[in-house]
Each structure stands twice: as structure tokens, then as C-alpha cells.
Design a protein around this motif. Sequence first.
Motif, short mmCIF file in Angstrom:
data_model
loop_
_atom_site.label_atom_id
_atom_site.label_comp_id
_atom_site.label_asym_id
_atom_site.label_seq_id
_atom_site.Cartn_x
_atom_site.Cartn_y
_atom_site.Cartn_z
N LYS A 174 0.84 -1.26 -0.02
CA LYS A 174 -0.09 0.02 -0.02
C LYS A 174 0.82 1.28 -0.11
O LYS A 174 0.70 2.35 -0.68
N ILE A 175 1.96 1.30 0.61
CA ILE A 175 2.64 2.44 0.81
C ILE A 175 3.56 2.54 -0.58
O ILE A 175 3.60 3.72 -1.06
N ALA A 176 3.86 1.44 -1.07
CA ALA A 176 4.68 1.61 -2.50
C ALA A 176 3.84 1.90 -3.34
O ALA A 176 4.16 3.12 -4.15
N VAL A 177 2.50 1.91 -3.73
CA VAL A 177 1.70 2.21 -4.73
C VAL A 177 1.50 3.63 -4.29
O VAL A 177 1.33 4.51 -5.43
N ARG A 178 1.18 3.99 -3.15
CA ARG A 178 1.15 5.59 -2.77
C ARG A 178 2.03 6.40 -3.08
O ARG A 178 2.13 7.53 -3.81
N VAL A 179 3.43 5.83 -2.93
CA VAL A 179 4.47 6.44 -3.20
C VAL A 179 4.66 6.80 -4.64
O VAL A 179 4.95 7.90 -5.05
N SER A 180 4.30 5.74 -5.45
CA SER A 180 4.24 5.97 -7.00
C SER A 180 3.56 7.00 -7.32
O SER A 180 3.75 7.92 -8.19
N ILE A 181 2.27 6.89 -6.87
CA ILE A 181 1.05 7.80 -7.56
C ILE A 181 1.47 9.41 -6.94
O ILE A 181 1.43 10.25 -7.91
N SER A 184 3.48 5.79 -16.48
CA SER A 184 4.31 5.16 -15.44
C SER A 184 3.36 4.88 -14.31
O SER A 184 3.73 3.76 -13.69
N MET A 185 2.37 5.67 -13.87
CA MET A 185 1.48 5.47 -12.80
C MET A 185 0.72 4.16 -13.03
O MET A 185 0.42 3.40 -12.26
N SER A 186 0.36 3.92 -14.42
CA SER A 186 -0.48 2.83 -14.91
C SER A 186 0.17 1.43 -14.51
O SER A 186 -0.32 0.45 -13.98
N TYR A 187 1.66 1.43 -14.46
CA TYR A 187 2.46 0.49 -14.20
C TYR A 187 2.18 -0.04 -12.91
O TYR A 187 2.07 -1.18 -12.36
N SER A 188 2.44 0.72 -11.50
CA SER A 188 2.34 0.47 -10.48
C SER A 188 0.94 -0.01 -10.01
O SER A 188 0.69 -0.89 -9.15
N ILE A 189 0.11 0.75 -10.51
CA ILE A 189 -1.50 0.59 -10.08
C ILE A 189 -1.98 -0.92 -10.87
O ILE A 189 -2.50 -1.64 -10.03
N ASP A 190 -1.52 -1.03 -12.04
CA ASP A 190 -1.72 -2.46 -12.78
C ASP A 190 -1.11 -3.71 -11.87
O ASP A 190 -1.72 -4.74 -11.68
N ILE A 191 0.08 -3.45 -11.33
CA ILE A 191 0.61 -4.50 -10.42
C ILE A 191 0.04 -4.66 -9.12
O ILE A 191 -0.51 -5.64 -8.81
N TYR A 192 -0.43 -3.52 -8.47
CA TYR A 192 -1.06 -3.58 -7.29
C TYR A 192 -2.58 -4.08 -7.50
O TYR A 192 -2.87 -4.85 -6.57
N ARG A 193 -3.30 -3.86 -8.46
CA ARG A 193 -4.73 -4.58 -8.68
C ARG A 193 -4.34 -5.97 -9.30
O ARG A 193 -5.46 -6.85 -9.34
#
Length: 485
Positions: free
Chosen positions: A91-98, A151-160
Motif C-alpha cells: 500500500k505504501i509503495a503504490v501511494r509513493v508511486s502515485i 508510469s503510474m499505470s504500471y504500479s497501479i496495474d501490478i497492485y490490482r
Amino acid sequence: MVFSSYFFIFYFLPIVLLLYYLSPKKLRHLTIAIISYVFYGWANPAFVLLMIGSTIIDYICGLFIADRWGKNWNKPIVSLVKGGNRTKRQKIAVRVSIISNLSLLVFFKYFNFAVENYNSLLEFIGLQTLESDSIINVVLPLGISFYTFQSMSYSIDIYRGNAKAIRKFVDFACYVSMFPQLVAGPIIRFQEISNQLKERTHTLEKFSRGIAFFCLGMAKKVLLANPCGKIADTCFDAVDVGFLNSWYGAISYAFQIYFDFSGYSDMAIGLGLMLGFVFAKNFDSPYSSRSITEFWRRWHISLSTWLRDYLYIPLGGNRNGNTRTYINLMLVMLLGGLWHGSSWNFVIWGAIHGTFLALERLANKKAFYQKLPKLAGITITFIIVVFAWVFFRASDLPNAITYIQAMFGGNTSSQADLVNNILIKNPYYIFSFILAGIVVWKFPQTWDFTKKITLAKSIWIMLLMMLSVMAMVTQDFNPFIYFIF
């Protein structure tokens, strides 16, 4: 560096293709990344450092989200099954990315806008002494709106759980920096291209279609967008413009922005095909839409679907009642307007589209103009879109209002158009305007036209490319509108 330039076509592109196909398979992504950094840094090398920094942050965040750091690389991603729990670290990682991506976007795109509006507000209420004397003049990096979303779509897609993290940094750098769509899209989401980064084919058929895409996109840009742009610029920049010429200029801008942006997308898709990548369609005859809802399913598809999947649906979409749905639609379009630029004009443009999207949903997607004959529905929708484009094109809000007044007959001075008529009503511009309309509503889309390349099509494509190159050499007006977004 723009695609529709002599240097790119006859020097940069041949060198790119030569280096790419001479590179060993394992080094091709590195080759693309280096070439892309050169391409992006051509105007300002400092911007490359910014993009590399963003790339490193998102790459590391992706590893943490996937729980694949160090020894855990081969560990199954149990926690990333759709609907599964996420750890605190994920959760922290995806927030940092966004947050890091949005921070870059907000600072570079809206800092000057915020300071200007802050000072204007203080001046309005008589507190000039509190105005900011910021000496920072933030320069907008090319394409930052596109590569931050990508670039954001990368971390969000992995998170989802919609994609797996990339192990090699070079592969991720290639994805973020890929020069064909780097500075003006289309926005390529990671889940759409992740498999192609692992394995893709290079065939003569794909390469030939790529050439066709590039040539047709070039023709759209040089032969149609540029002359229509000259008409629009003359009308919008005039001291006064009359009723007929105001519509002439507004419709010309509608043609310009469509052929400019769809032409760039065609060229980007074509370049991708030459490198073995297949990008998704970005335009689908948007001016043939019978509603604003349909328009946004056809216009800049990569942005509209990005906003839908990463903003509209997370806000609740249409799941929390009609009122909330209308609010979500308006909010998404307002933010979509701001995404295009730091100006109240873009906010109003987004508000116009958001209002009609909400009204059409309120009417159960059957606005009154959709119940009319097809031609009438298309005409009314096009008029709404053209009206909104005025706010998109005008330099500021007062000029937009003045131009709108002219479109409704507010300027009746016959003297206003005497000079304008000389500049924009010569045979070349009139022919370009009419031809643009014919191509918009009668010609097949590039996507469909290039599915099968016949000998006859090849001849037409080459002729168009020759005409485009000849026109390009003589033109001194060759901007790409979306470069500034």
C-alpha cells in the motif's frame, strides 16, 4: 524534435531502425531506451534526468508492490490475486508511486498557474502586499502529462493484479521512455504492452503496415492540419472577427486538432509497428459521433479509458446512485480539462463536456439529438464539440468569450473581416478546409485502411508521402498541438 521534420525522417529514423535491427535481441530494449533519451533530450537534456528519476522511483515501487525484492523474486504473488489482501508495504509503495508522479505533474504544470491565481485573488480583495514575488519560472517538460500517467499505470496495474512486475530495469525504462509515443501519446498502459516487452514478432507485414501508418499520419499532419491551423490562427488572433469567419476559424481548429493529434498517433503507432510493438487505436472517427458520450468513446481513446479506469471507477463510477454518478462525471472531466493545461479555459472546456455527459446519462443516454435522424445527431454533436474547442484554443478567457460572441453574431462590423478574408479565403485554404471535411466524414480510418496493403494502396500512400515531404519543406508552420500538454 518532431516527426514531421526533414531531420527526423531522413536522418534520425533511418539511424534508429539501423541500430535497432543490428542490435542483439537482448540489447534491443537498451537501444530503444538510449535512443528515446536522445530524442527526448534533444531540446532540453535536463528533462531526461527528470524522467529517469521518475522511472527509477516507479520501478522500485513496482518491485515492492509485487513483493519481489531480492531473494523473493521467484516467490508466487499470492497477495496479488484479484480481491486478495494487500500488505502495508504494498500500500505504501503504490501511494509513493502515485504521489511522486502527481507531484511532478502538479509542480511543473500548475505552479505558475497557482501563483498567478493567488496574486489575482489578493489583488481582487485589496491585499496586494501579500502577493507572492516568486522568482521561479517553471518550464513545462515535454510530454510530462503522458509519461507520468503511463508510469503510474504500471504500479497501479501490478497492485490490482492486472500485470506482473518487470525484473529488468532496462525493460521498464524502455516502456516509459519509448520515443514513438513519449511526448504526445497515445498513453500506453503497462498491461497492454507487458507481454510485448517479453516477446514480440518482427515481420515484413507488420513493418509495411508501420510505414503506411507513418505516411498517412504525416499526410494528415502536413497536408490537412497545418493549413487548417493557419486558418484557425488567423481567426483566433484577429483583433475582430465576423460571424462567418468565426465559425470558419472554429471549425478549422476542430479539423486542425483532430488531424494534428490523430496524425501524430498514426505516426506513433507506425513507428511502434516498425519496432515490433502493436499499440492500441487512439481515434475512431470521433466527429461521426451522435452524442458527447459516444464522442469520448472515439476521441483520444487512450486518455478517456485511462480516466475511466484509474479515476472514474475508483471514485465510484455509476455504482452509488445517479447524483454521485453525475458528480463523478463532472469531476473527471474537470480534471481531464486541467490535465490538458493550467488555464481556466481548459476547466471550462472540461465542464462543458462533463455537463453534456451528465445530461445524456440523466436522459438515459438518449439526449434529444440522438433521437433525431443520424445526420442531425452528428451535426448537433459536432457543433457542441466545436463550441467547446473555442475555450481550448483561445489564449485566455476574455478572448474566448469575445470569440463566442462573434459566433453568435455579436460582431456585426463588416470591416472586421476585410483583412481576414484576404488571408484565409484564398483557393489553397478553402480547398484544404473542404478536403479536411471530406476526409473526416467520408474516408476510411487509417486503422482500417492499413489492415491489408495492396499495390494500389501502396502507390497512393507513397504519393501522399511525397506530397507531404514537398509541402513540409515549404511550410514554416509545423507545430504539434499536444506537445504543450
